[in-house]
Design a protein around this motif. Structure first.
Motif, PDB file in Angstrom:
ATOM      1  N   ARG A   1      -1.498  -4.263 -15.383  1.00 40.71           N
ATOM      2  CA  ARG A   1      -2.625  -5.191 -15.299  1.00 40.71           C
ATOM      3  C   ARG A   1      -2.286  -6.488 -16.023  1.00 40.71           C
ATOM      4  N   THR A   2      -2.870  -7.576 -15.540  1.00 47.94           N
ATOM      5  CA  THR A   2      -2.617  -8.884 -16.135  1.00 47.94           C
ATOM      6  C   THR A   2      -3.794  -9.803 -15.815  1.00 47.94           C
ATOM      7  N   PRO A   3      -4.159 -10.709 -16.712  1.00 50.21           N
ATOM      8  CA  PRO A   3      -5.288 -11.603 -16.435  1.00 50.21           C
ATOM      9  C   PRO A   3      -4.931 -12.753 -15.506  1.00 50.21           C
ATOM     10  N   ASN A   4      -3.650 -12.972 -15.282  1.00 50.87           N
ATOM     11  CA  ASN A   4      -3.217 -14.041 -14.381  1.00 50.87           C
ATOM     12  C   ASN A   4      -1.763 -13.805 -13.991  1.00 50.87           C
ATOM     13  N   ALA A   5      -1.332 -14.549 -12.991  1.00 53.00           N
ATOM     14  CA  ALA A   5       0.052 -14.439 -12.528  1.00 53.00           C
ATOM     15  C   ALA A   5       0.463 -15.766 -11.902  1.00 53.00           C
ATOM     16  N   THR A   6       1.766 -15.986 -11.856  1.00 56.63           N
ATOM     17  CA  THR A   6       2.308 -17.173 -11.197  1.00 56.63           C
ATOM     18  C   THR A   6       3.143 -16.715 -10.007  1.00 56.63           C
ATOM     19  N   LEU A   7       2.738 -17.152  -8.825  1.00 58.99           N
ATOM     20  CA  LEU A   7       3.449 -16.803  -7.597  1.00 58.99           C
ATOM     21  C   LEU A   7       4.359 -17.956  -7.183  1.00 58.99           C
ATOM     22  N   ALA A   8       5.591 -17.625  -6.868  1.00 59.73           N
ATOM     23  CA  ALA A   8       6.520 -18.593  -6.278  1.00 59.73           C
ATOM     24  C   ALA A   8       6.768 -18.145  -4.840  1.00 59.73           C
ATOM     25  N   VAL A   9       6.199 -18.890  -3.901  1.00 63.48           N
ATOM     26  CA  VAL A   9       6.267 -18.518  -2.486  1.00 63.48           C
ATOM     27  C   VAL A   9       7.177 -19.510  -1.762  1.00 63.48           C
TER      28      VAL A   9
ATOM     29  N   VAL B   1      -2.939 -15.876   0.953  1.00 63.67           N
ATOM     30  CA  VAL B   1      -2.505 -14.874  -0.029  1.00 63.67           C
ATOM     31  C   VAL B   1      -3.759 -14.230  -0.606  1.00 63.67           C
ATOM     32  N   ARG B   2      -3.772 -12.911  -0.623  1.00 63.71           N
ATOM     33  CA  ARG B   2      -4.916 -12.176  -1.162  1.00 63.71           C
ATOM     34  C   ARG B   2      -4.494 -11.347  -2.371  1.00 63.71           C
ATOM     35  N   ALA B   3      -5.440 -11.170  -3.287  1.00 66.61           N
ATOM     36  CA  ALA B   3      -5.265 -10.276  -4.431  1.00 66.61           C
ATOM     37  C   ALA B   3      -6.389  -9.252  -4.382  1.00 66.61           C
ATOM     38  N   ASN B   4      -6.032  -7.994  -4.132  1.00 68.72           N
ATOM     39  CA  ASN B   4      -7.028  -6.927  -3.968  1.00 68.72           C
ATOM     40  C   ASN B   4      -8.075  -7.295  -2.920  1.00 68.72           C
ATOM     41  N   GLY B   5      -7.609  -7.905  -1.845  1.00 64.32           N
ATOM     42  CA  GLY B   5      -8.490  -8.261  -0.743  1.00 64.32           C
ATOM     43  C   GLY B   5      -9.194  -9.592  -0.898  1.00 64.32           C
ATOM     44  N   ARG B   6      -9.117 -10.187  -2.065  1.00 68.97           N
ATOM     45  CA  ARG B   6      -9.783 -11.474  -2.318  1.00 68.97           C
ATOM     46  C   ARG B   6      -8.806 -12.617  -2.056  1.00 68.97           C
ATOM     47  N   VAL B   7      -9.248 -13.618  -1.307  1.00 70.74           N
ATOM     48  CA  VAL B   7      -8.384 -14.763  -1.004  1.00 70.74           C
ATOM     49  C   VAL B   7      -8.195 -15.597  -2.267  1.00 70.74           C
TER      50      VAL B   7
ATOM     51  N   ARG C   1       4.912 -23.084  -6.243  1.00 68.30           N
ATOM     52  CA  ARG C   1       4.492 -22.225  -7.353  1.00 68.30           C
ATOM     53  C   ARG C   1       2.993 -22.388  -7.568  1.00 68.30           C
ATOM     54  N   PHE C   2       2.308 -21.258  -7.772  1.00 68.79           N
ATOM     55  CA  PHE C   2       0.855 -21.279  -7.882  1.00 68.79           C
ATOM     56  C   PHE C   2       0.407 -20.324  -8.995  1.00 68.79           C
ATOM     57  N   HIS C   3      -0.471 -20.830  -9.848  1.00 71.05           N
ATOM     58  CA  HIS C   3      -1.042 -20.004 -10.918  1.00 71.05           C
ATOM     59  C   HIS C   3      -2.330 -19.373 -10.399  1.00 71.05           C
ATOM     60  N   VAL C   4      -2.412 -18.054 -10.482  1.00 69.17           N
ATOM     61  CA  VAL C   4      -3.529 -17.325  -9.882  1.00 69.17           C
ATOM     62  C   VAL C   4      -4.260 -16.514 -10.955  1.00 69.17           C
TER      63      VAL C   4
ATOM     64  N   VAL D   1       9.272 -14.213  -2.173  1.00 67.71           N
ATOM     65  CA  VAL D   1       8.210 -14.295  -3.186  1.00 67.71           C
ATOM     66  C   VAL D   1       8.743 -13.787  -4.522  1.00 67.71           C
ATOM     67  N   ASN D   2       8.514 -14.569  -5.564  1.00 71.49           N
ATOM     68  CA  ASN D   2       8.724 -14.123  -6.943  1.00 71.49           C
ATOM     69  C   ASN D   2       7.377 -14.180  -7.664  1.00 71.49           C
ATOM     70  N   VAL D   3       7.190 -13.302  -8.630  1.00 77.40           N
ATOM     71  CA  VAL D   3       5.934 -13.301  -9.373  1.00 77.40           C
ATOM     72  C   VAL D   3       6.222 -13.147 -10.865  1.00 77.40           C
ATOM     73  N   THR D   4       5.517 -13.928 -11.652  1.00 74.82           N
ATOM     74  CA  THR D   4       5.563 -13.797 -13.109  1.00 74.82           C
ATOM     75  C   THR D   4       4.182 -13.353 -13.581  1.00 74.82           C
ATOM     76  N   TYR D   5       4.147 -12.265 -14.305  1.00 71.01           N
ATOM     77  CA  TYR D   5       2.866 -11.766 -14.808  1.00 71.01           C
ATOM     78  C   TYR D   5       2.998 -11.480 -16.302  1.00 71.01           C
ATOM     79  N   TYR D   6       1.875 -11.124 -16.942  1.00 69.89           N
ATOM     80  CA  TYR D   6       1.829 -11.095 -18.399  1.00 69.89           C
ATOM     81  C   TYR D   6       1.169  -9.799 -18.893  1.00 69.89           C
ATOM     82  N   PRO D   7       1.918  -8.696 -18.860  1.00 68.87           N
ATOM     83  CA  PRO D   7       1.344  -7.420 -19.313  1.00 68.87           C
ATOM     84  C   PRO D   7       1.130  -7.418 -20.823  1.00 68.87           C
ATOM     85  N   ALA D   8       0.180  -6.608 -21.253  1.00 72.74           N
ATOM     86  CA  ALA D   8      -0.180  -6.556 -22.675  1.00 72.74           C
ATOM     87  C   ALA D   8       0.493  -5.379 -23.363  1.00 72.74           C
ATOM     88  N   LYS D   9       0.883  -5.615 -24.610  1.00 75.16           N
ATOM     89  CA  LYS D   9       1.320  -4.557 -25.507  1.00 75.16           C
ATOM     90  C   LYS D   9       0.440  -4.621 -26.747  1.00 75.16           C
ATOM     91  N   THR D  10      -0.025  -3.469 -27.203  1.00 77.53           N
ATOM     92  CA  THR D  10      -0.922  -3.451 -28.358  1.00 77.53           C
ATOM     93  C   THR D  10      -0.360  -2.559 -29.460  1.00 77.53           C
TER      94      THR D  10
END
Length: 234
Positions: A152-160, A171-177, A188-191, A214-223
């Motif tokens: 899971r991540t609060p945002n991602a950067t897509l390079a299409v 481009v959809r994320a979980n069915g949402r445009v 490159r797009f910040h989503v 497509v490349n994607v950069t995302y930001y998973p959490a470590k606690t």
């Protein structure tokens, strides 16, 4: 014989009287000492009730869901905490007033104002959240290009970057445009995404969209767990 036993019992009772008196004296002394210690503890606890209230209130607000330092209740944002200082402490948490204050996470002092040498310290167990960037090139099906982020991540950067002859229009994320361009999505797009669910991306294209498009950069959490200590000194 009976008379002798009665005299013996009376004698023993008389002999036990001094021992009983000593025992009562010791009990009285111990009770008095205990009461004295308890009284001193209560006096110490009540000596600075205003300072204690300020320490408790500050610690509660530091870890509340709407605190500038948290991502949610009792989860501290490590990045925001790195930029925390005395001026932000005063601006964000005015409840401390003019008192000397020290905020410590584990063994590290993250913010300090004045020189608190005593006062009241309130400790809370919190989670410290760190997010670091992870970039991947997901495998794509040429007939149905889609992929799911591993975390899971609060945002991602897509390079299409579709190949020549292919136009990606949606481009959809979980069915949402999240991206739409009839002329073509390329760059490159910040989503923004939901941090409460795993994200699945899907693409509408009028041609092949092979792996590597497509490349994607995302930001998973470590606690990690830590103790947050708030010291307020009058």
């Amino acid at each position: 014989m009976r008379r002798e036993r009665r005299h013996g019992s009376k004698g023993r009772a008389q002999m036990n009287l001094p021992a009983l008196a000593v025992a009562l004296l010791i009990l009285t002394m111990v009770t008095g000492l205990s009461v004295g210690i308890a009284d001193r503890a209560l006096i110490g606890a009540d000596r600075n009730p205003t300072t204690r209230r300020a320490a408790v209130a500050t610690s509660e607000r530091l870890v509340s869901a709407d605190s500038p330092l948290t991502v949610r209740s009792n989860v501290v944002n490590a990045t925001t905490l790195d930029g925390f200082n005395a001026s932000r402490l005063t601006a964000w948490f005015p409840v401390v007033g003019e008192r000397d204050v020290r905020i410590r996470l584990g063994e590290t002092v993250v913010a300090k104002r004045g020189s608190p040498t005593g006062g009241v310290t309130i400790r809370r167990i919190v989670l410290v959240e760190n997010r670091s960037a992870v970039t991947l090139t997901p495998p794509l099906s040429t007939s149905d290009p889609q992929f799911t982020l591993p975390r899971r991540t609060p945002n991602a950067t897509l390079a299409v970057h579709p190949p020549d002859g292919t136009t990606v229009s949606v481009v959809r994320a979980n069915g949402r445009v999240v991206l739409r361009n009839a002329s073509g999505i390329d760059g490159r797009f910040h989503v923004p995404l939901s941090r409460f669910e795993t994200t699945r991306f899907s693409f509408e294209a009028d041609g092949r969209l092979p792996t590597g498009s497509v490349n994607v950069t995302y930001y998973p959490a470590k606690t990690r767990k830590a103790v947050l200590a708030v010291t307020v000194d009058a």
